[in-house]
Design a protein around this motif. Structure first.
Motif, PDB file in Angstrom:
ATOM      1  N   SER A  53      25.831  12.603 -14.281  1.00 36.43           N
ATOM      2  CA  SER A  53      26.450  11.272 -14.182  1.00 36.43           C
ATOM      3  C   SER A  53      25.478  10.160 -14.537  1.00 36.43           C
ATOM      4  O   SER A  53      25.883   9.063 -14.894  1.00 36.43           O
ATOM      5  N   ASP A  77      29.340  19.003  -5.332  1.00 33.78           N
ATOM      6  CA  ASP A  77      28.483  18.494  -4.265  1.00 33.78           C
ATOM      7  C   ASP A  77      27.618  19.642  -3.784  1.00 33.78           C
ATOM      8  O   ASP A  77      28.097  20.564  -3.107  1.00 33.78           O
ATOM      9  N   ALA A 137      25.629  19.791  -1.540  1.00 29.64           N
ATOM     10  CA  ALA A 137      25.478  19.884  -0.083  1.00 29.64           C
ATOM     11  C   ALA A 137      26.521  20.810   0.525  1.00 29.64           C
ATOM     12  O   ALA A 137      26.433  21.170   1.696  1.00 29.64           O
ATOM     13  N   ALA A 187      28.775  16.218 -11.234  1.00 24.07           N
ATOM     14  CA  ALA A 187      28.148  15.253 -10.320  1.00 24.07           C
ATOM     15  C   ALA A 187      29.082  15.102  -9.130  1.00 24.07           C
ATOM     16  O   ALA A 187      30.209  15.633  -9.151  1.00 24.07           O
ATOM     17  N   THR A 188      28.636  14.396  -8.106  1.00 26.69           N
ATOM     18  CA  THR A 188      29.571  14.088  -7.016  1.00 26.69           C
ATOM     19  C   THR A 188      30.420  12.878  -7.394  1.00 26.69           C
ATOM     20  O   THR A 188      31.574  12.779  -7.011  1.00 26.69           O
ATOM     21  N   SER A 244       9.335  19.136 -11.030  1.00 31.00           N
ATOM     22  CA  SER A 244       8.670  17.837 -10.893  1.00 31.00           C
ATOM     23  C   SER A 244       7.184  18.040 -10.655  1.00 31.00           C
ATOM     24  O   SER A 244       6.774  19.063 -10.084  1.00 31.00           O
ATOM     25  N   GLY A 270      24.191  17.193 -12.468  1.00 29.96           N
ATOM     26  CA  GLY A 270      23.548  15.871 -12.327  1.00 29.96           C
ATOM     27  C   GLY A 270      23.667  15.053 -13.593  1.00 29.96           C
ATOM     28  O   GLY A 270      22.749  14.333 -13.980  1.00 29.96           O
ATOM     29  N   VAL A 281      20.514  21.390  -0.683  1.00 27.49           N
ATOM     30  CA  VAL A 281      20.897  20.791  -1.969  1.00 27.49           C
ATOM     31  C   VAL A 281      19.962  21.237  -3.097  1.00 27.49           C
ATOM     32  O   VAL A 281      20.420  21.612  -4.183  1.00 27.49           O
ATOM     33  N   ASP A 301      17.223   6.131 -11.432  1.00 25.14           N
ATOM     34  CA  ASP A 301      17.436   5.665 -10.060  1.00 25.14           C
ATOM     35  C   ASP A 301      16.458   6.341  -9.103  1.00 25.14           C
ATOM     36  O   ASP A 301      15.940   5.714  -8.180  1.00 25.14           O
ATOM     37  N   MET A 302      16.212   7.640  -9.340  1.00 28.95           N
ATOM     38  CA  MET A 302      15.333   8.383  -8.430  1.00 28.95           C
ATOM     39  C   MET A 302      13.922   7.791  -8.464  1.00 28.95           C
ATOM     40  O   MET A 302      13.303   7.548  -7.434  1.00 28.95           O
ATOM     41  N   LEU A 351      10.293   9.310 -15.102  1.00 32.79           N
ATOM     42  CA  LEU A 351      11.425   8.875 -15.930  1.00 32.79           C
ATOM     43  C   LEU A 351      12.017   7.598 -15.357  1.00 32.79           C
ATOM     44  O   LEU A 351      12.077   7.447 -14.133  1.00 32.79           O
ATOM     45  N   GLY A 391       8.085  14.733 -16.103  1.00 31.76           N
ATOM     46  CA  GLY A 391       7.175  13.623 -15.835  1.00 31.76           C
ATOM     47  C   GLY A 391       7.992  12.413 -15.396  1.00 31.76           C
ATOM     48  O   GLY A 391       9.225  12.480 -15.314  1.00 31.76           O
ATOM     49  N   GLY A 439      19.901  14.077 -16.378  1.00 30.06           N
ATOM     50  CA  GLY A 439      21.040  14.955 -16.690  1.00 30.06           C
ATOM     51  C   GLY A 439      21.976  14.315 -17.700  1.00 30.06           C
ATOM     52  O   GLY A 439      22.464  14.985 -18.627  1.00 30.06           O
ATOM     53  N   ALA A 479      20.573  18.203 -11.270  1.00 34.77           N
ATOM     54  CA  ALA A 479      20.932  17.522 -10.014  1.00 34.77           C
ATOM     55  C   ALA A 479      19.916  17.822  -8.924  1.00 34.77           C
ATOM     56  O   ALA A 479      19.466  18.964  -8.779  1.00 34.77           O
ATOM     57  N   ALA A 480      19.555  16.797  -8.193  1.00 34.03           N
ATOM     58  CA  ALA A 480      18.628  16.960  -7.070  1.00 34.03           C
ATOM     59  C   ALA A 480      18.677  15.698  -6.225  1.00 34.03           C
ATOM     60  O   ALA A 480      19.149  14.647  -6.680  1.00 34.03           O
TER      61      ALA A 480
HETATM   62  N1  NAP Z   1      13.002  10.422 -12.285  1.00 32.96           N
HETATM   63  C1  NAP Z   1      11.801  10.992 -12.345  1.00 32.96           C
HETATM   64  O1  NAP Z   1      10.772  10.296 -12.479  1.00 32.96           O
HETATM   65  C2  NAP Z   1      11.689  12.488 -12.253  1.00 32.96           C
HETATM   66  C3  NAP Z   1      10.407  13.050 -12.364  1.00 32.96           C
HETATM   67  C4  NAP Z   1      10.275  14.437 -12.302  1.00 32.96           C
HETATM   68  C5  NAP Z   1      11.406  15.231 -12.121  1.00 32.96           C
HETATM   69  N2  NAP Z   1      12.626  14.645 -11.995  1.00 32.96           N
HETATM   70  C6  NAP Z   1      13.792  15.537 -11.812  1.00 32.96           C
HETATM   71  O2  NAP Z   1      14.752  15.253 -12.808  1.00 32.96           O
HETATM   72  C7  NAP Z   1      16.067  15.574 -12.300  1.00 32.96           C
HETATM   73  C8  NAP Z   1      16.969  14.383 -12.486  1.00 32.96           C
HETATM   74  O3  NAP Z   1      16.409  13.304 -11.766  1.00 32.96           O
HETATM   75  P1  NAP Z   1      16.856  11.795 -12.058  1.00 32.96           P
HETATM   76  O4  NAP Z   1      15.662  10.983 -11.999  1.00 32.96           O
HETATM   77  O5  NAP Z   1      17.762  11.764 -13.230  1.00 32.96           O
HETATM   78  O6  NAP Z   1      17.687  11.537 -10.708  1.00 32.96           O
HETATM   79  P2  NAP Z   1      18.897  10.539 -10.417  1.00 32.96           P
HETATM   80  O7  NAP Z   1      18.881   9.404 -11.358  1.00 32.96           O
HETATM   81  O8  NAP Z   1      18.836  10.287  -8.955  1.00 32.96           O
HETATM   82  O9  NAP Z   1      20.173  11.451 -10.745  1.00 32.96           O
HETATM   83  C9  NAP Z   1      20.436  12.564  -9.931  1.00 32.96           C
HETATM   84  C10 NAP Z   1      21.679  13.272 -10.406  1.00 32.96           C
HETATM   85  O10 NAP Z   1      21.974  14.317  -9.456  1.00 32.96           O
HETATM   86  C11 NAP Z   1      23.311  14.129  -8.959  1.00 32.96           C
HETATM   87  N3  NAP Z   1      23.384  14.476  -7.551  1.00 32.96           N
HETATM   88  C12 NAP Z   1      22.795  13.829  -6.509  1.00 32.96           C
HETATM   89  N4  NAP Z   1      23.129  14.417  -5.343  1.00 32.96           N
HETATM   90  C13 NAP Z   1      23.938  15.455  -5.661  1.00 32.96           C
HETATM   91  C14 NAP Z   1      24.619  16.433  -4.886  1.00 32.96           C
HETATM   92  N5  NAP Z   1      24.565  16.459  -3.542  1.00 32.96           N
HETATM   93  N6  NAP Z   1      25.386  17.363  -5.517  1.00 32.96           N
HETATM   94  C15 NAP Z   1      25.476  17.341  -6.867  1.00 32.96           C
HETATM   95  N7  NAP Z   1      24.869  16.452  -7.679  1.00 32.96           N
HETATM   96  C16 NAP Z   1      24.107  15.494  -7.055  1.00 32.96           C
HETATM   97  C17 NAP Z   1      23.584  12.642  -9.180  1.00 32.96           C
HETATM   98  O11 NAP Z   1      24.948  12.351  -9.369  1.00 32.96           O
HETATM   99  P3  NAP Z   1      25.932  11.884  -8.175  1.00 32.96           P
HETATM  100  O12 NAP Z   1      25.152  10.932  -7.326  1.00 32.96           O
HETATM  101  O13 NAP Z   1      27.108  11.315  -8.847  1.00 32.96           O
HETATM  102  O14 NAP Z   1      26.264  13.176  -7.520  1.00 32.96           O
HETATM  103  C18 NAP Z   1      22.876  12.368 -10.494  1.00 32.96           C
HETATM  104  O15 NAP Z   1      23.684  12.742 -11.585  1.00 32.96           O
HETATM  105  C19 NAP Z   1      15.877  15.945 -10.840  1.00 32.96           C
HETATM  106  O16 NAP Z   1      15.859  17.357 -10.717  1.00 32.96           O
HETATM  107  C20 NAP Z   1      14.515  15.368 -10.497  1.00 32.96           C
HETATM  108  O17 NAP Z   1      13.900  16.089  -9.457  1.00 32.96           O
HETATM  109  C21 NAP Z   1      12.799  13.299 -12.055  1.00 32.96           C
END
Ligand code: NAP
Length: 238
Positions: free
Chosen positions: A19, A68, A70, A41-42, A146, A17, A119, A193-194, A190, A188, A23, A96-97
């Motif tokens: 990209s 990927d 999935a 990443a994908t 999380s 993850g 996934v 995009d998620m 962040l 916590g 990550g 990645a998630a």
């Molecule tokens: N953001 C928050 O507030 C928050 C809070 C608590 C925990 N977290 C955790 O932190 C981690 C990172 O979250 P984030 O906020 O950075 O998310 P994000 O911005 O959505 O990034 C997700 C990453 O996972 C990759 N990914 C998505 N689908 C995938 C797949 N099918 N196979 C392989 N890679 C895949 C994406 O890259 P591609 O789309 O290019 O594959 C991207 O690099 C996650 O585990 C999330 O649960 C986030």
């Protein structure tokens, strides 16, 4: 680990993850420490941007690999690629998630629950199974969890993060005698995009950038073992 556990110079670390989001921030921080990175990443186009930044920051090498989660074939192909690239890994960061389907889990279609479990849990474990022979003695495995884990109302995401928590703690106990530390890190909220997908009403400027929550991940990869789970927001605060 490298001989001096306080350095990651040359340490071989996989970051999934990478990209964007957390990550990518972790990959950049590891690059600044001189680590040799395998990032996935994908979206390999976006991954190339992370790789470029990591090289500029002083990474001891950067390999971009498509993954990927999935797709079981993609997971196994990554394991094969890593086995060809390195004889050992000193670190793994599973960032990645996906969010998956939202709403009460009783209302989520079984196929959507299964897709999120695939996934966020099944293929994360498949990857760790494939990498098990490569894990160096003293290695650190960081599994990003999380605050939503196991919480009601957090949809497939909360369900699967809770499942992954259990898996991480089992792996931690089972790999202790191999001197491989498996540690969950909850960053916590962040600014990613998620987070924006879950809270579109929120001003992103009020949410910490992912780079602020990277230090505990780096500390674990340098050899720290403060227990099975770190709350990143509390790291370094007394
Ligand atoms: N953001 C928050 O507030 C928050 C809070 C608590 C925990 N977290 C955790 O932190 C981690 C990172 O979250 P984030 O906020 O950075 O998310 P994000 O911005 O959505 O990034 C997700 C990453 O996972 C990759 N990914 C998505 N689908 C995938 C797949 N099918 N196979 C392989 N890679 C895949 C994406 O890259 P591609 O789309 O290019 O594959 C991207 O690099 C996650 O585990 C999330 O649960 C986030």
């Amino acid at each position: 680990m490298p001989e001096d556990a306080a350095t990651l110079d040359g340490a071989r670390v996989l970051v999934t993850g990478a990209s964007r989001g957390y990550g990518a921030a972790i990959a950049r921080a590891l690059a600044a420490e001189g680590a040799y990175l395998i990032i996935t990443a994908t979206d390999t186009g976006r991954l190339a941007s992370t790789a470029k930044a990591c090289r500029a920051l002083g990474a001891g090498g950067v390999e971009c690999c498509s993954l990927d989660l999935a797709d079981a074939t993609s997971v196994d192909a990554l394991t094969d690629a890593i086995t060809t690239l390195v004889p050992r890994l000193e670190g793994v960061v599973l960032s990645a998630a996906i969010l998956g389907a939202r709403g009460p889990i009783a209302d989520i279609a079984p196929a959507d629950i299964e897709a999120a479990i695939t996934v966020n849990v099944t293929h994360q474990l498949r990857l760790m199974q494939g990498l098990a022979p490569l894990m160096a003695s003293g290695a650190g495995v960081v599994i990003i969890t999380s605050g939503a884990a196991s919480k009601p109302g957090r949809g497939a995401y909360g369900l699967t993060k809770g499942m992954l928590d259990v898996a991480a703690d089992v792996l931690r106990a089972e790999w202790a005698d191999r001197d491989v530390r498996v540690i969950r890190v909850n960053p916590g909220p962040l600014r990613t995009d998620m987070r924006a997908a879950v809270h579109p009403e929120e001003d992103p400027a009020t949410v910490p950038p992912p780079s602020e929550r990277v230090p505990p991940v780096i500390a674990v990869l340098k050899g720290a073992d403060p227990g099975p789970c770190i709350q990143a927001a509390e790291w370094g605060l007394s």
